[in-house]
Design an enzyme around this catalytic site. Structure first.
Site, PDB file in Angstrom:
ATOM      1  N   GLY A  83      -2.854  -3.821  11.530  1.00 62.75           N
ATOM      2  CA  GLY A  83      -3.663  -2.625  11.347  1.00 62.75           C
ATOM      3  C   GLY A  83      -2.963  -1.635  10.432  1.00 62.75           C
ATOM      4  N   ASP A  85      -2.847   2.964   9.727  1.00 65.38           N
ATOM      5  CA  ASP A  85      -3.307   4.277  10.185  1.00 65.38           C
ATOM      6  C   ASP A  85      -4.046   5.048   9.092  1.00 65.38           C
ATOM      7  OD1 ASP A  85      -2.165   4.145  12.889  1.00 65.38           O
ATOM      8  OD2 ASP A  85      -0.260   4.084  11.836  1.00 65.38           O
ATOM      9  N   GLY A  96       2.616   2.709  11.689  1.00 65.52           N
ATOM     10  CA  GLY A  96       3.663   3.111  12.624  1.00 65.52           C
ATOM     11  C   GLY A  96       3.199   4.057  13.698  1.00 65.52           C
ATOM     12  N   GLY A  97       1.876   4.271  13.771  1.00 66.57           N
ATOM     13  CA  GLY A  97       1.348   5.111  14.843  1.00 66.57           C
ATOM     14  C   GLY A  97       1.671   4.549  16.218  1.00 66.57           C
ATOM     15  N   GLY A  98       1.805   3.223  16.280  1.00 63.56           N
ATOM     16  CA  GLY A  98       2.177   2.577  17.546  1.00 63.56           C
ATOM     17  C   GLY A  98       3.670   2.421  17.730  1.00 63.56           C
ATOM     18  N   GLU A 104       7.126  -4.489  11.904  1.00 65.76           N
ATOM     19  CA  GLU A 104       5.950  -4.807  11.080  1.00 65.76           C
ATOM     20  C   GLU A 104       6.351  -5.031   9.625  1.00 65.76           C
ATOM     21  OE1 GLU A 104       2.446  -2.504  13.616  1.00 65.76           O
ATOM     22  OE2 GLU A 104       3.504  -1.418  12.049  1.00 65.76           O
TER      23      GLU A 104
END
Length: 226
Positions: A83, A85, A96-98, A104
């Site tokens: 995904g 952001d 890198g929101g998660g 990644e």
């Protein structure tokens, strides 16, 4: 929104074929991609090896019976689906929101075909409204925070629901930068990478080959223009 994410994730699984090494992304849209790979293994006998981008995805993949290998044990990855952001018209993106940006990026680097799956709200004219995550080593993190502050980058340490500093899978902190607009993602990426104590940043510049965008009118594919 979940329906759009599922649409994109399932569509992306169509790029996966028998015998491939597949990078399994992290996050709410990549989740549906991983689920679909698990379904195809079970129902269609799909034969693949997965490489994961977080402990969260590892747990999901193991639960689905997807065979896994470490990124250190493979020569290359045929396709990685993850995904994002924010994605700009040049297909630079913020991830890198998660909190999994380092793993990644490590998995994306040896990937032949790197695909992002997003819903249409993630496509933007300019990056920066979404806070830019910067992964930093714990030692000296407060000094880096002050450096970011002096540059006007409006930093904040990412914290857990309990109020403790968030720790990544690689045991680092994340400082989120509230930049508003990023005029030159490549220059900013280079600047951040050169700062001592910065392990990685969430700018993925010039890395992705295609973006699968799910919207109310269905799925469209945006590709890098030559």
């Amino acid at each position: 929104m979940d329906e759009l994410k599922k649409l994109a994730g399932v569509y992306a699984a169509g790029f996966v074929e028998d015998g491939m090494v597949v990078g399994l992304g992290t996050g709410s849209t990549a989740y549906f991609f991983v689920e679909e790979i698990g379904r195809r293994i079970k129902e269609e006998g799909l034969s693949v090896v997965g490489v994961t981008t977080s402990t969260q995805t590892t747990k999901q993949a193991e639960g689905l019976g997807i065979p896994l290998k470490s990124v250190d044990d493979i020569d290359s990855i045929d396709v990685t689906v993850d995904g994002a952001d924010e994605v700009d018209p040049q297909l630079n993106g913020i991830k890198g929101g998660g909190g999994a940006l380092l793993m990644e990026k490590i998995v994306a680097t040896p990937t032949k075909k790197y695909i992002w799956v997003v819903d249409e709200s993630k496509m933007v004219d300019q990056l920066g409204a979404f806070k830019l995550p910067v992964e930093v080593v714990q030692y000296g993190a407060d000094r880096l925070y002050l450096d970011f502050e002096s540059k006007g980058y409006k930093p904040s340490f990412r914290v857990t629901e309990q109020g403790d500093r968030f720790v990544t899978d690689m045991k680092n902190f994340i400082i989120d930068l509230d930049l508003g607009k990023i005029n030159n993602p490549v220059a900013l990426g280079d600047e951040l990478k050169a700062m001592t104590g910065v392990v990685e940043h969430g700018l993925f510049n010039g890395m992705v080959n295609k973006v699968i965008v799910a919207g109310k009118d269905g799925v469209k594919i945006v590709e890098v223009k030559d």
